[in-house]
Motif scaffolding. Structure first.
Motif, PDB file in Angstrom:
ATOM      1  N   ASP A   1       4.514  16.676   0.742  1.00  0.00           N
ATOM      2  CA  ASP A   1       3.611  15.535   0.585  1.00  0.00           C
ATOM      3  C   ASP A   1       3.330  14.864   1.922  1.00  0.00           C
ATOM      4  O   ASP A   1       2.215  14.383   2.171  1.00  0.00           O
TER       5      ASP A   1
ATOM      6  N   GLU B   1       3.097   9.749  -4.321  1.00  0.00           N
ATOM      7  CA  GLU B   1       4.074  10.677  -3.760  1.00  0.00           C
ATOM      8  C   GLU B   1       5.237   9.974  -3.069  1.00  0.00           C
ATOM      9  O   GLU B   1       6.179  10.617  -2.599  1.00  0.00           O
ATOM     10  N   VAL B   2       5.195   8.649  -3.020  1.00  0.00           N
ATOM     11  CA  VAL B   2       6.203   7.858  -2.311  1.00  0.00           C
ATOM     12  C   VAL B   2       7.135   7.191  -3.325  1.00  0.00           C
ATOM     13  O   VAL B   2       6.680   6.635  -4.324  1.00  0.00           O
TER      14      VAL B   2
ATOM     15  N   ARG C   1       1.497   4.482  -3.396  1.00  0.00           N
ATOM     16  CA  ARG C   1       1.145   5.900  -3.336  1.00  0.00           C
ATOM     17  C   ARG C   1       2.022   6.707  -4.292  1.00  0.00           C
ATOM     18  O   ARG C   1       3.258   6.535  -4.310  1.00  0.00           O
TER      19      ARG C   1
ATOM     20  N   TYR D   1      -1.663   9.423   7.677  1.00  0.00           N
ATOM     21  CA  TYR D   1      -1.352   8.137   7.044  1.00  0.00           C
ATOM     22  C   TYR D   1       0.094   7.736   7.334  1.00  0.00           C
ATOM     23  O   TYR D   1       0.375   6.578   7.685  1.00  0.00           O
TER      24      TYR D   1
ATOM     25  N   ALA E   1       0.825  -1.205   0.000  1.00  0.00           N
ATOM     26  CA  ALA E   1       0.000   0.000   0.000  1.00  0.00           C
ATOM     27  C   ALA E   1       0.860   1.257   0.000  1.00  0.00           C
ATOM     28  O   ALA E   1       0.551   2.240  -0.687  1.00  0.00           O
ATOM     29  N   LEU E   2       1.954   1.235   0.752  1.00  0.00           N
ATOM     30  CA  LEU E   2       2.848   2.391   0.812  1.00  0.00           C
ATOM     31  C   LEU E   2       3.508   2.632  -0.545  1.00  0.00           C
ATOM     32  O   LEU E   2       3.561   3.772  -1.039  1.00  0.00           O
TER      33      LEU E   2
ATOM     34  N   ALA F   1      -0.573  14.370   4.092  1.00  0.00           N
ATOM     35  CA  ALA F   1      -1.128  13.067   4.508  1.00  0.00           C
ATOM     36  C   ALA F   1      -0.412  12.551   5.747  1.00  0.00           C
ATOM     37  O   ALA F   1      -0.117  11.364   5.852  1.00  0.00           O
TER      38      ALA F   1
END
Length: 489
Positions: free
Chosen positions: A360, A333-334, A331, A367, A327-328, A364
């Motif tokens: 970023d 922006e990651v 994203r 999160y 999930a990370l 969030a």
């Protein structure tokens, strides 16, 4: 068919040994009633006798270190050196509480003599602390000894004068059962009351928390599981305190001077702490705030790449870690900063570090402040000391918060002064130029923090002050000396 608890080998994912029968709610009731019936006898046992009993338990466990470490290695894959050291930490905790008992200061005894001439007249008041009664302890997955059957919760509760029922963790049932046998043997050999018991299984844990004789609960584990048990404690006809250690990402701020002066040392230290025990520590530093420094970023990537993965404790823990990393990484922006090899076995965890810039992160932050149990960390670039302090101040409570600085740099010193004030308000332990894994067990330790790190930030689950959770103050007014507790006569 009755419930059973089956251990597994994390290196293969296959069952290990014969399953153990789960404890039924009816059996939990019998155990709790029996131990509650011994509560007065244990509470009134002298402090010296309780101290000798704790030392006898420690000696018995030390005598079986090799056996216990081998059992735990089969069920946790944490390695024999780590596990033998954890047995020593466990027995050290027991001996620390023997010292606490002999010192007696934990009772906080105060005597205020009568003063008939005061306006109004003042009675004789004498205040001390007494044990609460039967305590329930939930063992942790990641520390099969130090936070489990004979760990800090059990040691501190027994020292306080409370009987203890431990709910074994399903990740290491055979280790738990053997440890419990050794504790029971040591109690019997000392002539102490049988004020300790072990139960197995999910239903047993629920029945234990609901039992009317239980006066307090100690827990180390997930936020989800801890909140469920806390709700059970709160909805009882007579609610009891729940001392839960739940979740923490243990943020660390690297100041510009430290980044320039010792980038490589900071990077190797972070990578080692992040991946220690396959990242399965409650003090794992999962969030790193750094300035825009190319050398530091390069060193962080190299340090994480040089680590290696290993089997995680359970299939559920491994699956949760894998899903969190997926999930990370998804994203936009990651970006991936570095990753290493996962190691062998179906439950192996792959160390990884991800990068996100400050803006970023700001968008969030809730999160990114979520705990991801395992060897994964997030590096926030362009994090000025002021912005990092703001995020920590507004973020969730933590077990630890760290700051790395160059002590010869005036700007670092000024920024650190402001950061430490913020950190002290949001974490139970503030770490300077070091890393949070490796929790010292002594009188000065504070292993707690604001929610969700723990449910009781005024308390600690490690160190001498852990005994305070299982004590309540009582004041005696104009009581004849012969009827007072010994410490107040």
């Amino acid at each position: 068919m009755s419930e059973v608890v089956q251990g597994f080998d994390p290196r293969t994912g296959l069952p290990l040994g014969e399953p153990l029968p789960a404890t039924t709610p009816e059996e939990v009731d019998r155990v709790c009633r029996a131990l509650d019936g011994l509560a007065h006898a244990w509470a009134t046992t002298s402090r010296e006798s309780r101290a000798r009993t704790l030392e006898a338990v420690a000696d018995r466990l030390d005598d079986h270190t090799d056996e216990l470490a081998a059992l735990a290695d089969g069920e946790t894959a944490l390695g024999l050196p780590r596990l033998a050291g954890e047995v020593a930490r466990t027995t050290g905790q027991l001996r620390l509480f023997a010292e606490v008992l002999r010192d007696g200061g934990y009772l906080g005894s105060v005597v205020e003599p009568a003063d008939p001439g005061a306006a109004p007249p003042r009675p004789d008041l004498r205040r001390s602390k007494r044990p609460t009664g039967l305590v329930a302890v939930f063992a942790a997955s990641n520390f099969p000894f130090a936070f489990s059957v004979a760990g800090g919760d059990t040691a501190s509760a027994l020292a306080a004068g409370c009987p203890v029922v431990v709910k074994a963790h399903e990740a290491h049932p055979r280790t738990s059962a053997r440890t419990a046998e050794l504790v029971a043997e040591a109690l019997a050999d000392c002539g102490a009351p049988a004020v300790f018991a072990l139960v197995h299984g999910f239903d047993a844990g629920v029945a234990l928390v609901r039992h009317a004789a239980v006066t307090g609960v100690g827990f180390t584990g997930s936020t989800r599981g801890g909140l469920a048990l806390a709700a059970e404690c709160a909805r009882r006809p007579e609610p009891v305190p729940f001392f839960g250690e739940l979740g923490s990402v243990n943020p660390v701020v690297v100041l510009p001077g430290a980044a320039r002066a010792r980038a490589e040392a900071v990077a190797t230290g972070w990578a080692g702490s992040l991946t220690l025990g396959v990242g399965q520590f409650c003090t794992n530093p999962g969030l790193l705030f750094v300035p825009d420094d190319a050398d530091l970023l390069a060193a962080l990537g190299e340090a994480v790449s040089a680590t290696s993965g290993a089997p995680m404790l359970t299939a559920r823990i491994h699956a949760a870690h894998r899903d969190a990393v997926v999930a990370l990484a998804a994203r936009p922006e990651v970006t991936l900063l570095a990753e290493s090899t996962a190691g062998e076995g179906p439950w192996a965890g792959r160390p990884a570090a991800f990068r996100v810039d400050a803006d970023d992160f700001e968008a969030a932050s809730d999160y990114f402040f979520e705990e991801r149990f395992g060897p994964v960390g997030i590096v926030v670039t362009g994090a000025t000391p002021e912005r990092a302090a703001g995020w920590i101040a507004r973020g969730p409570g933590q077990l630890t918060c760290g700051v790395h600085l160059d002590e010869t740099d005036p700007d670092d010193l000024a920024a650190a002064s402001r950061l430490l004030d913020t950190a002290a308000r949001r974490a139970g332990r503030v770490v300077v130029n070091g890393w949070p894994t490796g929790v010292a067990v002594n009188r000065a330790q504070q292993h707690g923090g604001p929610f969700p790190a723990t449910t009781g930030p005024a308390h600690t689950s490690v160190g001498a002050a852990a005994i305070d959770r299982w004590l309540v103050p009582v004041a005696y007014q104009d009581c004849p000396p012969a009827l007072l507790p010994p410490e107040l006569r």
